[in-house]
Write an enzyme that holds these catalytic residues in place. Structure first.
Site, PDB file in Angstrom:
ATOM      1  NE  ARG A   1     -71.600  99.389 -92.005  1.00 49.88           N
ATOM      2  CZ  ARG A   1     -71.606  98.204 -92.597  1.00 49.88           C
ATOM      3  NH1 ARG A   1     -71.259  97.103 -91.927  1.00 49.88           N
ATOM      4  NH2 ARG A   1     -71.911  98.106 -93.881  1.00 49.88           N
ATOM      5  CG  ASP A   2     -68.445  96.638 -94.258  1.00 48.39           C
ATOM      6  OD1 ASP A   2     -67.868  95.814 -93.520  1.00 48.39           O
ATOM      7  OD2 ASP A   2     -69.111  96.300 -95.243  1.00 48.39           O
TER       8      ASP A   2
ATOM      9  CG  HIS B   1     -71.767  96.016 -99.579  1.00 48.26           C
ATOM     10  ND1 HIS B   1     -71.814  97.123 -98.748  1.00 48.26           N
ATOM     11  CD2 HIS B   1     -71.018  95.112 -98.910  1.00 48.26           C
ATOM     12  CE1 HIS B   1     -71.138  96.886 -97.641  1.00 48.26           C
ATOM     13  NE2 HIS B   1     -70.631  95.672 -97.708  1.00 48.26           N
TER      14      HIS B   1
ATOM     15  CB  CYS C   1     -69.378  90.957 -91.648  1.00 51.84           C
ATOM     16  SG  CYS C   1     -70.513  90.506 -90.351  1.00 51.84           S
TER      17      CYS C   1
ATOM     18  CG  ASN D   1     -66.296  96.844 -97.627  1.00 54.41           C
ATOM     19  OD1 ASN D   1     -65.991  96.682 -96.468  1.00 54.41           O
ATOM     20  ND2 ASN D   1     -67.523  96.781 -98.056  1.00 54.41           N
TER      21      ASN D   1
HETATM   22  P1  HMG Z   1     -79.022  89.849 -78.983  1.00 59.24           P
HETATM   23  O1  HMG Z   1     -77.971  89.494 -78.000  1.00 59.24           O
HETATM   24  O2  HMG Z   1     -79.881  88.760 -79.546  1.00 59.24           O
HETATM   25  O3  HMG Z   1     -79.946  91.054 -78.447  1.00 59.24           O
HETATM   26  O4  HMG Z   1     -78.304  90.629 -80.175  1.00 59.24           O
HETATM   27  P2  HMG Z   1     -81.009  91.171 -77.319  1.00 59.24           P
HETATM   28  O5  HMG Z   1     -82.128  91.979 -77.883  1.00 59.24           O
HETATM   29  O6  HMG Z   1     -81.286  89.839 -76.676  1.00 59.24           O
HETATM   30  O7  HMG Z   1     -80.225  92.102 -76.249  1.00 59.24           O
HETATM   31  C1  HMG Z   1     -79.067  91.623 -75.569  1.00 59.24           C
HETATM   32  C2  HMG Z   1     -78.318  92.812 -74.983  1.00 59.24           C
HETATM   33  O8  HMG Z   1     -77.863  93.663 -76.049  1.00 59.24           O
HETATM   34  C3  HMG Z   1     -79.146  93.679 -74.055  1.00 59.24           C
HETATM   35  O9  HMG Z   1     -78.250  94.240 -73.096  1.00 59.24           O
HETATM   36  C4  HMG Z   1     -79.608  94.806 -74.954  1.00 59.24           C
HETATM   37  O10 HMG Z   1     -79.882  95.985 -74.256  1.00 59.24           O
HETATM   38  C5  HMG Z   1     -78.385  94.999 -75.855  1.00 59.24           C
HETATM   39  P3  HMG Z   1     -78.071  93.568 -71.643  1.00 59.24           P
HETATM   40  O11 HMG Z   1     -79.458  93.540 -71.063  1.00 59.24           O
HETATM   41  O12 HMG Z   1     -77.499  92.194 -71.868  1.00 59.24           O
HETATM   42  O13 HMG Z   1     -77.094  94.514 -70.992  1.00 59.24           O
HETATM   43  N1  HMG Z   1     -78.721  95.562 -77.171  1.00 59.24           N
HETATM   44  C6  HMG Z   1     -78.224  96.728 -77.629  1.00 59.24           C
HETATM   45  N2  HMG Z   1     -77.363  97.622 -77.103  1.00 59.24           N
HETATM   46  C7  HMG Z   1     -77.076  98.724 -77.839  1.00 59.24           C
HETATM   47  N3  HMG Z   1     -77.599  98.942 -79.086  1.00 59.24           N
HETATM   48  C8  HMG Z   1     -78.460  98.079 -79.647  1.00 59.24           C
HETATM   49  C9  HMG Z   1     -78.802  96.916 -78.895  1.00 59.24           C
HETATM   50  N4  HMG Z   1     -79.613  95.872 -79.147  1.00 59.24           N
HETATM   51  C10 HMG Z   1     -79.571  95.066 -78.082  1.00 59.24           C
HETATM   52  N5  HMG Z   1     -78.940  98.314 -80.852  1.00 59.24           N
HETATM   53  C11 HMG Z   1     -78.300  92.228 -81.959  1.00 59.24           C
HETATM   54  C12 HMG Z   1     -79.041  91.085 -81.293  1.00 59.24           C
HETATM   55  C13 HMG Z   1     -78.946  92.480 -83.309  1.00 59.24           C
HETATM   56  C14 HMG Z   1     -78.396  93.482 -81.094  1.00 59.24           C
HETATM   57  C15 HMG Z   1     -76.811  91.823 -82.105  1.00 59.24           C
HETATM   58  O14 HMG Z   1     -76.771  90.571 -82.714  1.00 59.24           O
HETATM   59  C16 HMG Z   1     -76.001  92.791 -82.902  1.00 59.24           C
HETATM   60  O15 HMG Z   1     -75.789  93.921 -82.488  1.00 59.24           O
HETATM   61  N6  HMG Z   1     -75.495  92.357 -84.109  1.00 59.24           N
HETATM   62  C17 HMG Z   1     -74.796  93.227 -84.992  1.00 59.24           C
HETATM   63  C18 HMG Z   1     -73.712  92.491 -85.699  1.00 59.24           C
HETATM   64  C19 HMG Z   1     -73.050  93.439 -86.690  1.00 59.24           C
HETATM   65  O16 HMG Z   1     -73.018  94.639 -86.476  1.00 59.24           O
HETATM   66  N7  HMG Z   1     -72.521  92.879 -87.784  1.00 59.24           N
HETATM   67  C20 HMG Z   1     -71.884  93.658 -88.774  1.00 59.24           C
HETATM   68  C21 HMG Z   1     -72.828  94.515 -89.576  1.00 59.24           C
HETATM   69  S1  HMG Z   1     -73.594  93.649 -90.926  1.00 59.24           S
HETATM   70  C22 HMG Z   1     -72.401  93.660 -92.171  1.00 59.24           C
HETATM   71  O17 HMG Z   1     -71.281  94.034 -91.957  1.00 59.24           O
HETATM   72  C23 HMG Z   1     -72.801  93.255 -93.563  1.00 59.24           C
HETATM   73  C24 HMG Z   1     -72.924  94.464 -94.518  1.00 59.24           C
HETATM   74  O18 HMG Z   1     -71.694  95.166 -94.590  1.00 59.24           O
HETATM   75  C25 HMG Z   1     -73.318  93.981 -95.922  1.00 59.24           C
HETATM   76  C26 HMG Z   1     -72.452  92.830 -96.440  1.00 59.24           C
HETATM   77  O19 HMG Z   1     -71.206  92.954 -96.455  1.00 59.24           O
HETATM   78  O20 HMG Z   1     -73.050  91.828 -96.821  1.00 59.24           O
HETATM   79  C27 HMG Z   1     -73.998  95.441 -94.023  1.00 59.24           C
HETATM   80 MG    MG Z   2     -70.010  94.609 -95.839  1.00 56.31          MG
END
Ligand code: HMG
Ligand code: MG
Length: 300
Positions: free
Chosen positions: A15-16, A207, A240, A249
């Site tokens: 995933r990450d 993490h 990320c 990582n």
């Molecule tokens: P948004 O654009 O504000 O969402 O994104 P929305 O609710 O306004 O929806 C916009 C569109 O996205 C719509 O589609 C929804 O259907 C679709 P449209 O009508 O335009 O065709 N949508 C989705 N589609 C599929 N699956 C879903 C989903 N949700 C909405 N779940 C949102 C908000 C949270 C969805 C977006 O910002 C997002 O997906 N962000 C994820 C970013 C990400 O994955 N970052 C990396 C993970 S975090 C990380 O790595 C840190 C970690 O490792 C720890 C660390 O290292 O600190 C965990």
């Molecule tokens: Mg991470």
């Protein structure tokens, strides 16, 4: 060092690791990666992420990957879920454990999930309610616990507040993420110590990203403080896409090597893990490798 002689590794490479790779791996390679990881003795393998495919195209095939992996009894395969839509997608393919994620910094949260911290917690409420009803375990991530790429310093009090809130929501485990790898051992330890005043140490994980080569030192400091769950990524992939400057990582192979060297048990076969890391590196750099091979062949 005191208590328990066992550390659980949460493998986040699929995933990450893959969410930040330029190379888009086909679903069958991701499935093969997770199946290989399943044979190493790992107990927890984060499999994929049901976020918006527009935001993270690398994991757009989450459903296919989750469906395709061999679910080894005794191994859990949590998946990342940002909202109810992601939860529904994850459940549709049978995910039994999820991870929700927010951050201790407002600026990062906006970039990463287009929401403030409070808005993200609001979004999680119906997810938690549904998960409780379905008997689904939920892990919670708090990002930017030692610094933010946009706001810089993150006060420890903000980390403690968000971690406590995630625990109160019902997350069984809170993973404290140094998203851009800026932490150093004394700071990591102080942060963990402060959080552990509000959330039991047994419910905490660390993490670390390894931007400045501090991750192993930070992990050691946190082990000394009492943490027994460590996230890591096979072959050190990861980062990320919405955290400027975030690199890989800490490599699972390095963490396991260190732990075994300290006489700490992980249940993991290090040789199999190393072989999996080498195999993944070859998959990610296949294009380059084959180009190099072609060039070498052409020269002879
Ligand atoms: P948004 O654009 O504000 O969402 O994104 P929305 O609710 O306004 O929806 C916009 C569109 O996205 C719509 O589609 C929804 O259907 C679709 P449209 O009508 O335009 O065709 N949508 C989705 N589609 C599929 N699956 C879903 C989903 N949700 C909405 N779940 C949102 C908000 C949270 C969805 C977006 O910002 C997002 O997906 N962000 C994820 C970013 C990400 O994955 N970052 C990396 C993970 S975090 C990380 O790595 C840190 C970690 O490792 C720890 C660390 O290292 O600190 C965990
Ligand atoms: Mg991470």
């Amino acid at each position: 060092m005191t208590p328990s002689n066992h550390v659980r590794i949460v493998e986040v490479g699929a995933r990450d690791g893959l969410q930040n790779e330029k190379t888009l791996l086909p679903a069958e390679v991701k499935i093969a990666l997770i199946d290989r990881l399943s044979s190493t003795g790992l107990q927890t393998i984060e499999a994929t992420s049901f976020v918006s495919p527009k935001w993270v195209p690398q994991l757009a095939d989450a459903a296919e990957v989750f469906r395709g992996i061999r679910k080894v009894p005794g191994v859990s395969y949590p998946v990342l879920v940002p909202n109810l839509q992601g939860y529904a997608r994850a459940r549709e393919v049978g995910a039994g454990e999820i991870a929700i994620f927010t951050a201790a910094s407002e600026a990062f949260n906006r970039k990463n999930i287009n929401a403030s911290i409070d808005e993200s917690i609001e979004r999680f409420l119906p997810v938690m309610e549904q998960a409780r009803a379905d008997g689904v375990q939920v892990r919670g991530y708090v990002s930017t616990v030692l610094g933010c790429p946009y706001q810089g310093e993150v006060p420890i009090s903000d980390v403690v507040r968000v971690a406590r809130r995630m625990h109160e929501l019902g997350c069984h485990e809170i993973s404290l993420g140094d998203t851009i790898g800026v932490g150093t051992p004394a700071k990591a330890r102080a942060m963990l110590h402060a959080v552990a005043q509000e959330v039991p140490m047994a419910a905490l994980a660390v993490h670390f990203h390894d931007t400045y080569g501090q991750a192993l030192a930070n992990i050691l400091a946190c082990l000394e403080e009492g943490v027994r769950v460590v996230d890591s990524s096979v072959s050190g992939t990861g980062g990320c896409p919405y955290a400027k400057g975030a690199t890989g990582n800490v490599a699972s192979e390095d963490v396991v090597y260190m732990l075994h060297g300290m006489g700490i048990n992980t249940g993991i076969d290090l040789d199999l893990l190393v072989a999996t890391g080498a195999w993944l590196a070859a998959q990610l750099h296949k294009d380059t490798a084959s180009r190099v091979t072609r060039a070498r062949t052409a020269m002879t």
